[in-house]
Design a protein around this motif. Structure first.
Motif, PDB file in Angstrom:
ATOM      1  N   ALA A  89       9.853  12.334 -15.182  1.00  0.00           N
ATOM      2  CA  ALA A  89       9.100  11.143 -15.131  1.00  0.00           C
ATOM      3  C   ALA A  89       9.138  10.483 -13.853  1.00  0.00           C
ATOM      4  O   ALA A  89       9.810  10.881 -12.822  1.00  0.00           O
ATOM      5  N   PRO A  90       7.884   9.699 -13.594  1.00  0.00           N
ATOM      6  CA  PRO A  90       7.718   8.922 -12.237  1.00  0.00           C
ATOM      7  C   PRO A  90       9.104   8.226 -12.019  1.00  0.00           C
ATOM      8  O   PRO A  90       9.796   7.433 -13.063  1.00  0.00           O
ATOM      9  N   ALA A  91       9.503   8.201 -10.922  1.00  0.00           N
ATOM     10  CA  ALA A  91      10.954   7.485 -10.648  1.00  0.00           C
ATOM     11  C   ALA A  91      10.487   6.162 -10.594  1.00  0.00           C
ATOM     12  O   ALA A  91       9.409   5.656 -10.552  1.00  0.00           O
ATOM     13  N   PRO A  92      11.637   5.317 -10.708  1.00  0.00           N
ATOM     14  CA  PRO A  92      11.527   3.788 -10.694  1.00  0.00           C
ATOM     15  C   PRO A  92      10.687   3.142  -9.698  1.00  0.00           C
ATOM     16  O   PRO A  92       9.813   2.133  -9.875  1.00  0.00           O
ATOM     17  N   LEU A  93      10.886   3.645  -8.533  1.00  0.00           N
ATOM     18  CA  LEU A  93       9.906   3.125  -7.288  1.00  0.00           C
ATOM     19  C   LEU A  93       8.980   4.413  -7.320  1.00  0.00           C
ATOM     20  O   LEU A  93       9.369   5.419  -6.679  1.00  0.00           O
ATOM     21  N   ALA A  94       7.758   4.426  -7.884  1.00  0.00           N
ATOM     22  CA  ALA A  94       7.017   5.886  -8.246  1.00  0.00           C
ATOM     23  C   ALA A  94       6.414   6.168  -6.668  1.00  0.00           C
ATOM     24  O   ALA A  94       6.264   7.401  -6.648  1.00  0.00           O
ATOM     25  N   TYR A 105      23.739   5.014  -8.249  1.00  0.00           N
ATOM     26  CA  TYR A 105      24.259   3.559  -8.506  1.00  0.00           C
ATOM     27  C   TYR A 105      23.460   2.845  -9.910  1.00  0.00           C
ATOM     28  O   TYR A 105      24.275   2.191 -10.576  1.00  0.00           O
ATOM     29  N   SER A 106      22.288   2.896  -9.739  1.00  0.00           N
ATOM     30  CA  SER A 106      21.308   2.208 -10.668  1.00  0.00           C
ATOM     31  C   SER A 106      20.212   3.095 -11.308  1.00  0.00           C
ATOM     32  O   SER A 106      19.696   3.568 -10.264  1.00  0.00           O
ATOM     33  N   PHE A 107      19.898   3.053 -12.397  1.00  0.00           N
ATOM     34  CA  PHE A 107      18.790   3.698 -12.779  1.00  0.00           C
ATOM     35  C   PHE A 107      18.303   3.342 -14.105  1.00  0.00           C
ATOM     36  O   PHE A 107      19.164   2.675 -14.750  1.00  0.00           O
ATOM     37  N   PRO A 131       0.785  -1.144   0.177  1.00  0.00           N
ATOM     38  CA  PRO A 131      -0.096  -0.057  -0.083  1.00  0.00           C
ATOM     39  C   PRO A 131       0.932   1.295  -0.078  1.00  0.00           C
ATOM     40  O   PRO A 131       0.416   2.457  -0.165  1.00  0.00           O
ATOM     41  N   ASN A 132       2.086   1.324   0.533  1.00  0.00           N
ATOM     42  CA  ASN A 132       2.850   2.406   0.643  1.00  0.00           C
ATOM     43  C   ASN A 132       3.875   2.430  -0.783  1.00  0.00           C
ATOM     44  O   ASN A 132       4.396   3.692  -0.775  1.00  0.00           O
ATOM     45  N   CYS A 133       4.204   1.454  -1.372  1.00  0.00           N
ATOM     46  CA  CYS A 133       5.173   1.596  -2.474  1.00  0.00           C
ATOM     47  C   CYS A 133       4.784   0.922  -3.667  1.00  0.00           C
ATOM     48  O   CYS A 133       3.853   0.186  -3.878  1.00  0.00           O
ATOM     49  N   THR A 134       5.494   1.364  -4.799  1.00  0.00           N
ATOM     50  CA  THR A 134       5.129   0.663  -6.139  1.00  0.00           C
ATOM     51  C   THR A 134       5.982  -0.684  -6.198  1.00  0.00           C
ATOM     52  O   THR A 134       7.218  -0.753  -6.576  1.00  0.00           O
ATOM     53  N   ALA A 135       5.328  -1.534  -5.434  1.00  0.00           N
ATOM     54  CA  ALA A 135       6.434  -2.866  -5.400  1.00  0.00           C
ATOM     55  C   ALA A 135       5.292  -4.015  -4.923  1.00  0.00           C
ATOM     56  O   ALA A 135       4.438  -3.824  -4.268  1.00  0.00           O
ATOM     57  N   TRP A 136       5.725  -5.119  -5.292  1.00  0.00           N
ATOM     58  CA  TRP A 136       5.075  -6.371  -4.823  1.00  0.00           C
ATOM     59  C   TRP A 136       5.168  -6.816  -3.364  1.00  0.00           C
ATOM     60  O   TRP A 136       6.367  -6.526  -3.118  1.00  0.00           O
ATOM     61  N   MET A 137       4.334  -7.319  -2.665  1.00  0.00           N
ATOM     62  CA  MET A 137       4.368  -7.986  -1.577  1.00  0.00           C
ATOM     63  C   MET A 137       5.077  -9.318  -1.745  1.00  0.00           C
ATOM     64  O   MET A 137       4.537 -10.075  -2.678  1.00  0.00           O
TER      65      MET A 137
END
Ligand code: ADP
Ligand code: ZN
Length: 720
Positions: free
Chosen positions: A667-672, A718-720, A440-446
């Motif tokens: 642009a939206p960041a990788p972890l938007a 470092y990575s993008f 719910p807080n991140c653009t990421a899978w649980m």
């Protein structure tokens, strides 16, 4: 004039001027307490014209409150603080915070009373007292330490003390019981090792800035060789800083260091108690502690007389700090060496492309250890094409790898399966409606963690129970775990080989130096047959009976497609392969992949590091990527997405037009979304000929944005 400039520990404020009260003697570097509104704030006296400050009427200057009884920060460290702040777009105060280590600088320096038996026998003996005295023969310690040792209450020891059976000694709380001694237990070096160590010893003696790249395969004796440089620094009564990438690595390192030098180095890491932190800070600032082994934060400590810095496993990505002051410890180590005028050794079996390039440019001296010590051979690496060597349905290990595991079990040798994914499954889907469970807080899978029966977000730490039905369509028993994590691979191993003793090694299971030590001891005792682990197992371990390594999915690292994807994959797989067959038994390595012809995989199989480097550096030259040009990221975040977006747009619209300086985005960041904040990103690309920091400073300084918006700059991201 008794007016001084003070850099305060408050990041929101710049430096301020104060008046030095009569009778107080301060100099640049002095650590003081200064009034700030109604509060007292620690700060450091700086050179008078160092930072611009607001003009204050001399009559209105407030007096300093106190001069702390702590060694002043030396000029090389003050210059490093200024450099770090300017280079990485951080406030000088936030860098100073790392130096003073949140209060560690303000330890109570009252002496501690220690007691030991003086041989006199009290008149009134009880059986309890008699037993206690027996256990205290040859022991020195505080009252409570003695009580502990004798297994009696503190009152009993106090009673004995009143009877006069102890001598008392008042010791400094920052005293070090035993310091490493350079010749405690030396080893006979091979000819190659001796040649390299001679160069390092000379550099320590010369006491001049000199960066080295110590490059040798795992097991070639890099540690053994840089220990010789440590020994030389000790003979010169200089301090040494050894930076290690992971806390998990320190425990075996401390054991090994102890064996060579007869005493442990001082450890510095985030897991320390506050009391330990204070004691260690002062011991190294006073120069009592000679060798300090630490995580990246140890780089900013106020060493009394540093003579050498070593960055071990220098290619490691964890040297890059990703929040707060976003710095790269490897690069700051070089800068610290420059300011302190001392040698810096970067040690690695798989040096970063940037470091190899520095060698090519003549900036670093290359020192090579070509072979494994004692004739141990490098393992053969073989690719397993998963489209041909197909794992059975619902499993992940190819038949060839399963056979090899079985053979190894029969021979009583140890195996390691590497998969850089924590948990059981990286993603949970509903079979009925296709719903995916996100944080719910991140653009990421649980991520499913079966050991703890939870879903967890690896970015913000959010956890929830595994739902019994789909939160979207409500179907029961419809949720399926997709893809493997280490826990799932371990399950597969247990199904295949119920008799095998297995261990999972990730940051979930190895979260303290003690856990790491337990794991090492179990491996050494042969109590584990098969280890399943993430990149944590690729770190500096040395297990003679580990002869088989399986890389479960070599393609994961290449998915991101970013600048360093190929380099990182190469390093990771080469490192994990280096765990196999480190002693007299030869090792085998299987790499599972769907792309056996990818250049990275081919370079690994052919053991062709030079070829890989040549192709990689050429690709970067063509793309004007680092080290041929530089990148910076500007991350704009807020809980309010609209605010964040508008600020990012404003920054983009005002981008300066300078030759060799380009801005992309926003642009939206990788972890938007991260920890409940919406994130937008701009990327800055600059040729080496332009002053990236100067241009960015002028650009960003004239802009304003709402208070709730955070604008962070990541130099050399470092990575993008
Ligand atoms: P690296 O740091 O390059 O991985 P190490 O210094 O850890 O290599 O050496 C690998 C192993 O070989 C260690 O167990 C080390 O003690 C042993 N070793 C290396 N050089 C020598 C030597 N000259 N004499 C005895 N043992 C050595
Ligand atoms: Zn999250």
């Amino acid at each position: 004039m008794n007016r001084v400039r003070v850099l305060l520990l408050n990041a929101a404020l710049g430096p301020l001027d104060y008046r030095v009260p009569d009778g107080m003697q301060v100099e640049p570097g002095s650590i003081v307490m200064a009034p700030l509104g109604p509060r007292k704030m620690p700060g450091v006296v700086w050179e008078p014209d160092s930072f611009p400050v607001e003009e204050i009427d001399p009559k209105k200057l407030r007096p300093l409150l106190e001069l702390r009884d702590v060694p002043p920060l030396r000029a090389p460290l003050r210059r490093l603080i200024e450099w770090t702040a300017a280079y990485y777009f951080a406030s000088p105060a936030s860098v100073l915070r790392m130096v003073l280590s949140s209060g560690a600088a303000f330890a109570d320096n009252r002496p501690i009373s220690e007691y030991r038996l003086n041989g006199s026998v009290p008149d009134r003996m009880t059986p309890q007292r008699e037993q206690a005295l027996e256990k205290l023969i040859g022991v020195q310690g505080t009252i409570s330490e003695l009580a502990n040792k004798a297994g009696v209450s503190i009152a009993v020891i106090r009673g004995l003390e009143k009877l006069g059976v102890f001598d008392r000694e008042d010791v400094s709380p920052f005293a070090i019981t035993a310091n490493p001694s350079p010749d405690f237990d030396t080893v006979d070096l091979s000819v190659d090792q001796k040649n390299v160590s001679k160069i390092l010893i000379d550099a320590v003696r010369a006491a001049q800035f000199k960066p080295f790249l110590l490059d040798g395969v795992t097991g070639s004796g890099k540690t053994e060789v840089y220990f010789e440089a440590v020994a030389e620094a000790l003979r010169q009564d200089k301090q040494v800083l050894v930076l290690l990438p992971e806390i998990a690595l320190t425990e075996p390192f401390l054991d090994r260091f102890h064996a060579r030098f007869g005493a442990e180095p001082l450890a510095w890491h985030s897991g320390m108690k506050q009391s330990e932190r204070k004691k260690n800070w002062r011991a190294l600032a006073d120069g009592n502690a000679k060798v300090i082994v630490g995580a990246r934060s140890a780089l900013f400590l106020p060493y009394a007389n540093l003579g050498l810095i070593i960055v071990d496993e220098a290619h490691e990505t964890s040297f890059k700090q990703e929040d707060g002051v976003r710095y790269h410890a490897r690069d700051v180590a070089i800068m610290r060496g420059l300011h302190e005028k001392i040698p810096v050794i970067l040690a690695s079996a798989t040096p970063a492309i940037e470091s190899q390039h520095q060698v090519e440019q003549g900036n670093y001296q290359l020192l090579e250890l070509p072979a494994r010590f004692g004739g141990a051979t490098m393992p053969d690496i073989e690719a397993l094409d998963l489209t041909e060597d197909v794992p059975p349905r619902g499993s992940w290990l190819a038949p060839t790898l399963v056979n090899a595991l079985e053979e190894n079990l029969e021979r009583g040798e140890q195996s390691l399966l590497f998969l850089n994914r924590r948990g059981f499954a990286p993603l949970t889907l509903c079979r009925t409606c296709g719903h995916r469970i996100d944080c719910p807080n991140c653009t990421a899978w649980m991520v499913e963690h079966r050991l703890t029966r939870r879903l967890a977000c690896h970015h913000c730490g959010h956890v929830m129970p595994i739902p019994e039905k789909c939160p979207e369509c409500g179907d029961e028993d419809s949720l399926v775990a997709c893809g493997p994590g280490v826990e799932r691979i371990c399950d597969e191993v247990r199904m295949l080989f119920p008799q095998a003793r297995t261990a999972i090694v990730t940051s979930d299971t190895i979260w303290s130096p003690q856990k790491a030590a337990d794991f090492v001891h179990q491996m050494e005792a042969g109590a584990i047959d098969i280890v399943v682990g993430t990149q944590l197992v690729t770190k500096g371990y040395h297990f003679p009976n580990l002869t088989l390594v399986g890389v479960v999915d070599a393609d994961i690292g290449l998915e991101g497609g970013d600048l360093r994807a190929a380099e990182r994959s190469f390093q990771q797989i080469a490192q994990v392969a280096g765990r196999a067959g480190r002693a007299e038994k030869p090792g085998r390595v299987y790499v599972q992949t769907r792309m056996p012809n990818a250049p990275v995989i081919q370079a690994l199989i052919k053991n062709d590091r030079e070829g890989f480097y040549a192709a990689e550096i050429e690709a970067r030259r063509q793309a004007l990527a680092p080290p041929f040009a530089r990148w910076a990221a500007i991350i704009v975040s807020s809980e309010d997405n609209k605010e964040a977006m508008e600020t990012a747009r404003l920054i983009g619209q005002t981008a300066p037009k300078v030759d060799g300086f380009s801005v992309f985005g926003p642009a939206p960041a990788p972890l938007a979304m991260l920890r409940g904040r919406h994130r937008h990103r701009l990327l800055v690309h600059a040729l080496r000929s332009v002053d990236l920091q100067q241009i960015m400073r002028e650009w960003l300084e004239q802009l304003e944005w709402p208070r709730a918006v955070r604008v962070g700059v990541d130099i050399d991201p470092y990575s993008f």
